[in-house]
Design a protein around this motif. Structure first.
Motif, PDB file in Angstrom:
ATOM      1  N   GLU A 381       0.818  -1.213   0.000  1.00  0.00           N
ATOM      2  CA  GLU A 381       0.000   0.000   0.000  1.00  0.00           C
ATOM      3  C   GLU A 381       0.852   1.263   0.000  1.00  0.00           C
ATOM      4  OE1 GLU A 381       0.834  -0.535   4.418  1.00  0.00           O
ATOM      5  OE2 GLU A 381       0.643  -1.819   2.643  1.00  0.00           O
ATOM      6  N   LEU A 382       2.157   1.116   0.275  1.00  0.00           N
ATOM      7  CA  LEU A 382       3.088   2.253   0.239  1.00  0.00           C
ATOM      8  C   LEU A 382       3.901   2.275  -1.054  1.00  0.00           C
ATOM      9  CD1 LEU A 382       4.542   1.876   3.874  1.00  0.00           C
ATOM     10  CD2 LEU A 382       2.648   3.344   3.141  1.00  0.00           C
ATOM     11  N   GLY A 383       3.764   1.226  -1.859  1.00  0.00           N
ATOM     12  CA  GLY A 383       4.591   1.120  -3.060  1.00  0.00           C
ATOM     13  C   GLY A 383       6.039   0.778  -2.722  1.00  0.00           C
ATOM     14  N   MET A 384       6.251  -0.017  -1.655  1.00  0.00           N
ATOM     15  CA  MET A 384       7.623  -0.434  -1.315  1.00  0.00           C
ATOM     16  C   MET A 384       8.213  -1.252  -2.467  1.00  0.00           C
ATOM     17  SD  MET A 384       7.411  -1.245   2.807  1.00  0.00           S
ATOM     18  CE  MET A 384       9.114  -1.804   2.979  1.00  0.00           C
ATOM     19  N   THR A 385       9.521  -1.144  -2.647  1.00  0.00           N
ATOM     20  CA  THR A 385      10.196  -1.793  -3.782  1.00  0.00           C
ATOM     21  C   THR A 385      11.252  -2.784  -3.284  1.00  0.00           C
ATOM     22  OG1 THR A 385      11.856  -0.040  -3.887  1.00  0.00           O
ATOM     23  CG2 THR A 385       9.879   0.263  -5.233  1.00  0.00           C
ATOM     24  N   ASP A 468      15.616   3.508   1.490  1.00  0.00           N
ATOM     25  CA  ASP A 468      14.857   4.579   0.830  1.00  0.00           C
ATOM     26  C   ASP A 468      13.693   5.124   1.664  1.00  0.00           C
ATOM     27  OD1 ASP A 468      13.021   2.567   0.801  1.00  0.00           O
ATOM     28  OD2 ASP A 468      12.795   2.466  -1.379  1.00  0.00           O
ATOM     29  N   ALA A 469      13.770   4.976   2.998  1.00  0.00           N
ATOM     30  CA  ALA A 469      12.647   5.439   3.836  1.00  0.00           C
ATOM     31  C   ALA A 469      12.396   6.938   3.672  1.00  0.00           C
ATOM     32  CB  ALA A 469      12.899   5.102   5.297  1.00  0.00           C
ATOM     33  N   SER A 470      13.419   7.705   3.283  1.00  0.00           N
ATOM     34  CA  SER A 470      13.216   9.158   3.125  1.00  0.00           C
ATOM     35  C   SER A 470      12.196   9.459   2.026  1.00  0.00           C
ATOM     36  CB  SER A 470      14.544   9.843   2.797  1.00  0.00           C
ATOM     37  OG  SER A 470      15.060   9.297   1.594  1.00  0.00           O
ATOM     38  N   VAL A 471      12.047   8.542   1.051  1.00  0.00           N
ATOM     39  CA  VAL A 471      11.063   8.776  -0.017  1.00  0.00           C
ATOM     40  C   VAL A 471       9.876   7.832   0.063  1.00  0.00           C
ATOM     41  CG1 VAL A 471      12.687   9.790  -1.663  1.00  0.00           C
ATOM     42  CG2 VAL A 471      12.371   7.312  -1.634  1.00  0.00           C
ATOM     43  N   CYS A 472       9.911   6.857   0.991  1.00  0.00           N
ATOM     44  CA  CYS A 472       8.799   5.907   1.072  1.00  0.00           C
ATOM     45  C   CYS A 472       8.622   5.432   2.506  1.00  0.00           C
ATOM     46  CB  CYS A 472       9.061   4.718   0.138  1.00  0.00           C
ATOM     47  SG  CYS A 472       7.762   3.475   0.183  1.00  0.00           S
ATOM     48  N   ASN A 473       7.712   6.074   3.232  1.00  0.00           N
ATOM     49  CA  ASN A 473       7.403   5.617   4.591  1.00  0.00           C
ATOM     50  C   ASN A 473       5.945   5.932   4.911  1.00  0.00           C
ATOM     51  OD1 ASN A 473       7.142   8.068   6.533  1.00  0.00           O
ATOM     52  ND2 ASN A 473       8.978   8.555   5.320  1.00  0.00           N
ATOM     53  N   ALA A 474       5.388   5.178   5.848  1.00  0.00           N
ATOM     54  CA  ALA A 474       3.949   5.272   6.141  1.00  0.00           C
ATOM     55  C   ALA A 474       3.575   6.621   6.758  1.00  0.00           C
ATOM     56  CB  ALA A 474       3.545   4.142   7.087  1.00  0.00           C
ATOM     57  N   LEU A 485      -0.231   5.370  -0.913  1.00  0.00           N
ATOM     58  CA  LEU A 485      -1.180   5.038   0.151  1.00  0.00           C
ATOM     59  C   LEU A 485      -2.508   5.785  -0.039  1.00  0.00           C
ATOM     60  CD1 LEU A 485      -1.870   3.681   2.883  1.00  0.00           C
ATOM     61  CD2 LEU A 485      -0.784   5.640   4.017  1.00  0.00           C
ATOM     62  N   ALA A 486      -2.427   7.084  -0.309  1.00  0.00           N
ATOM     63  CA  ALA A 486      -3.653   7.880  -0.502  1.00  0.00           C
ATOM     64  C   ALA A 486      -4.465   7.308  -1.664  1.00  0.00           C
ATOM     65  CB  ALA A 486      -3.289   9.339  -0.772  1.00  0.00           C
ATOM     66  N   PHE A 487      -3.761   6.876  -2.702  1.00  0.00           N
ATOM     67  CA  PHE A 487      -4.482   6.356  -3.870  1.00  0.00           C
ATOM     68  C   PHE A 487      -5.121   4.997  -3.574  1.00  0.00           C
ATOM     69  CE2 PHE A 487      -5.032   4.582  -8.148  1.00  0.00           C
ATOM     70  CZ  PHE A 487      -5.831   5.587  -8.682  1.00  0.00           C
TER      71      PHE A 487
END
Length: 578
Positions: A381-385, A468-474, A485-487
Motif C-alpha cells: 500500500e506504500l509502493g515499497m520496492t 529509501d525510507a526518506s522517499v517511502c514511509n507510512a 497510500l492515498a491512492f
C-alpha cells in the motif's frame, strides 16, 4: 453469469501481515503481535476489512514459521496466546475480521508428533508421517524416488535411528504429515484449526493446500538430465484423495462460518481449480493461482532474466484467474504480492525514482478493477520496492535464497570460472525474485530503523531495513494526497461504491495482443466499466477500443493528477464508466 450468494469474504479486502517484519513493539529487533495491535487503526484506515497473519505459531523458524512446533502456542518473540486473543478481540472491535495461516502439509521435525513418530518403527505415531525403506541400486542406498524438493535436493531424509527415509517436500526439518491416516487428520483439525476457531478467528489461508494426497509416489519424469532429482510438482499436487480431505476439512470450518483461501501451485488444469472452489463442491472458498506472479520465470526461479516476458503473457495469466468465475459458482482472488514474492512495483512497473509512485498507483487501480477477493501485502500500500543490487549476499536471510541461491551462485561461479558477467546475471536473477524483498521490515518513518523498532532500541532489526525510507514511509504518506497510500485508500472506496461491477463483474480483455497497454472491461447486468493501464515508462496516445465510444465514456478515476484527455502518462491507469 451465475449469481451466487454474497458471502462476507467475496467483497472483502484482506491485508497480509508478516509478523517478524511488520512492527517491533519491544525493541528486540523482531516484529510482534503487540506491534500489529498498535497499528490496527492504520490498517483499518486503508479500507481493509480483514487481516491475515502469517504463521505466528511456536516454531524453530527454519522456514520463518512454516515449520510449526506446536499449533497451540505462539512463537515467544511474537508474544503469547493471550496476546493473540487480545489481537482477535481488538480486530473484531474495529469491525474487521482475522484469518491465520494454516500449515498442515508438514510440521517441524521438533513437533512432539514427529519426535514420537521417529522414536521407533513400532511407535503408535509412526504412521503419522510418511516413512519408506531405502532403494538399493548396485548395492548403494538410494531414496525411495527421484523427486526434487521445493528448496532443492531430494525430498527424502535418511533417519539413521530407524533406518528409513521420511518425506519432506520442503526443508528436511519440515517432515510431511501422512493425511492417509484418519487419526492424524483428526488431530490436525483439533490442534491446528479448532483451537483457534474456538478463540474467534474467522478463517484460514491454507498453505500448500493441494499437496495432502501424494498419489502413488512413483518417479517423476526426467526433465533435467543433469540432475539426480526431478521436478515432481505434478505428482504430489492434486492427488486422488484431495476432494475427500477438503470436504472433511470443510465440515469442521462450516460450523464456524470460517473462510478459506488455499495456496494452489502446479495446477494448470482450470477445471481442477474450479472443482476446488465451486460453492457446491464444499471444499475451499477460493485459491491463489500463481499464473500471474510466476510470469517470466526461468526454468528455475533463480535462473530468470528480469522482466523477461511481454505484457500479453501477463494479461493472459490474469485472464485465466478472472475466468474462473465466468458462468460458474466458483470464486477467485486478486493479488500481486505476498510473503513469497518480490515487490510488484519492481517486477511489473519500474522502481526508478521518477516512476515508482506512478507504478504503485497504477497497479492499485488495475487490482481494484479486477473481480474476486482482493489481497494486499504489507508495504504494498506504500509502493515499497525491492532492495538494491548493491546489497551483499549475506543480507539474504530466506531459506529459499540461502539454500538454493547460494549453491546456485556458487555453481555459476564454478562453471563460469568466476566470470563476472555470469555472476552478475545470477545475482540479478536472485535480486529480482527473492522472497527476502517481502520480508524486509516495514518503513514506518525516517526515524532510527525506519520506525520499525522503538527509537531507543539497542538491537538492530533481524533483517536490514530499506535505504529509501526518506522517499517511502507510512508516516509521510498518511498526510500526502499524491502518495501510493492515498491512492489505495481512494481506490478501495471506488471499489466499494461500484461493488457489483468491479468485484463481481465479468472480465474481458479488449486488446489482448497490445504490448504496451492493458485494456479490459467489466460488465454486470447492463453496466460497464473499462480500465486502461499504460505499462510503459513514457506517454502514449489514448486509444479506446472501437466498442467504447469516447463520447459515451465518463472518466471515473485516473491514477495521475491532472490526467490529459487524449494522452496516457507513463504508468497511468484509468477507469471509465461506459
Amino acid at each position: 453469469m451465475t449469481v451466487t450468494e454474497r458471502k462476507w469474504w467475496k467483497d472483502g479486502v484482506i491485508y497480509q501481515i508478516y509478523p517478524a517484519s511488520f512492527k517491533d513493539s519491544n525493541g528486540d529487533g523482531i516484529g510482534d503481535l503487540n506491534g500489529i495491535l498498535e497499528e490496527l487503526d492504520y490498517i483499518k484506515a486503508i479500507g481493509v476489512d480483514t487481516i491475515w497473519i502469517c504463521p505466528m505459531y511456536d516454531s524453530p523458524q527454519v522456514d520463518m514459521g512454516y515449520d510449526v512446533r506446536d499449533y497451540e502456542k505462539v512463537y515467544a518473540p511474537y508474544g503469547t496466546v493471550q496476546d493473540m486473543e487480545r489481537l482477535i478481540a481488538e480486530t473484531h472491535n474495529r469491525g474487521m475480521r482475522i484469518i491465520l495461516d494454516l500449515v498442515v502439509n508438514h510440521t517441524s521435525d521438533q513437533h512432539v508428533w514427529f519426535q514420537e513418530s521417529r522414536s521407533s518403527k513400532d511407535s503408535p505415531k509412526r504412521d503419522w508421517y510418511i516413512w519408506r525403506p531405502a532403494r538399493y541400486v548396485d548395492g548403494e542406498r538410494k531414496p525411495p524416488n527421484n523427486w526434487l524438493g521445493n528448496f532443492g535436493g531430494s525430498v527424502w531424509q535418511w533417519d539413521a535411528g530407524t533406518e528409513e527415509y521420511y518425506l519432506h517436500l520442503f526443508c528436511p526439518e519440515q517432515p510431511d504429515l501422512n493425511w492417509e491416516n484418519a487419526e492424524t487428520r483428526a488431530a490436525i483439525y483439533k490442534s491446528g484449526m479448532e483451537f483457534w476457531l474456538e478463540r474467534g478467528v474467522d478463517g484460514f489461508r491454507v498453505d500448500t493446500v493441494n499437496m495432502y494426497s501424494k498419489g502413488d509416489m512413483v518417479d517423476a519424469p526426467i526433465t533435467d538430465p543433469s540432475s539426480e532429482w526431478q521436478f515432481a510438482g505434478l505428482q504430489y499436487c492434486n492427488g486422488p484423495r484431495m476432494d475427500e480431505y477438503l470436504n472433511e476439512m470443510n465440515r469442521v470450518l462450516e460450523k464456524y462460518d470460517a473462510m478459506t483461501v488455499g495456496e494452489c501451485p502446479n495446477t494448470p488444469d482450470m477445471s481442477r481449480v474450479i472443482k476446488y472452489v465451486s460453492a457446491k463442491e464444499k471444499q475451499l472458498n477460493m485459491v491463489f493461482q500463481f499464473d500471474v506472479v510466476d510470469i517470466g520465470q526461468g526454468p528455475y526461479k533463480f535462473q530468470t532474466t528480469p522482466k523477461n516476458y511481454k505484457l500479453p503473457e501477463f494479461k493472459a495469466a490474469i485472464r485465466r484467474t478472472q475466468d474462473l468465475i465466468r458462468g460458474t459458482d466458483a470464486w477467485t482472488t486478486v493479488f500481486l504480492e505476498n510473503h513469497d514474492q518480490s515487490r510488484s512495483v519492481t517486477r511489473f512497473t519500474s522502481d526508478a525514482p521518477e516512476h515508482r509512485v506512478a507504478g504503485g498507483r497504477m497497479l492499485s487501480l488495475m487490482m481494484c478493477a479486477l473481480s474476486g477477493t482482493l489481497f494486499i501485502y504489507q508495504g504494498q500500500e506504500l509502493g515499497m520496492t525491492n532492495f538494491g543490487l548493491d546489497w551483499d549476499m549475506s543480507e539474504y536471510k530466506d531459506v529459499d535464497s540461502s539454500n538454493y541461491a547460494s549453491p546456485h551462485y556458487k555453481m555459476v561461479a564454478q562453471r563460469s570460472n568466476n566470470d563476472p558477467e555470469a555472476l552478475k546475471a545470477a545475482k540479478a536473477s536472485l535480486q529480482h525474485l527473492a522472497r527476502d524483498h517481502a520480508r524486509v521490515p516495514l518503513s514506518w518513518s525516517t526515524g532510527p530503523y525506519n520506525g520499525f523498532s522503538p527509537a531507543d532500541s539497542k538491537v538492530a532489526p533481524w533483517m536490514r531495513v530499506l535505504d529509501d525510507a526518506s522517499v517511502c514511509n507510512a508516516e509521510q504518506q498518511q498526510s500526502d494526497d499524491t502518495s501510493v497510500l492515498a491512492f489505495w485508500k481512494h481506490m478501495l472506496q471506488v471499489r466499494r461504491e461500484y461493488n457489483d461491477l468491479l468485484v463481481h463483474g465479468q472480465f474481458d480483455d479488449l486488446d489482448a495482443g497490445n504490448e504496451k497497454v492493458f485494456v479490459f472491461s467489466k460488465t454486470w447486468q447492463g453496466k460497464k466499466a473499462v480500465a486502461v493501464c499504460n505499462f510503459t515508462d513514457g506517454p502514449l496516445a489514448l486509444q479506446l477500443p472501437a466498442e467504447v465510444a469516447m463520447e459515451k465514456a465518463r472518466l471515473l478515476v485516473s491514477s495521475v493528477e491532472g490526467a490529459k484527455e487524449k494522452e496516457l502518462a507513463a504508468f497511468e491507469g484509468r477507469i471509465y464508466l461506459v
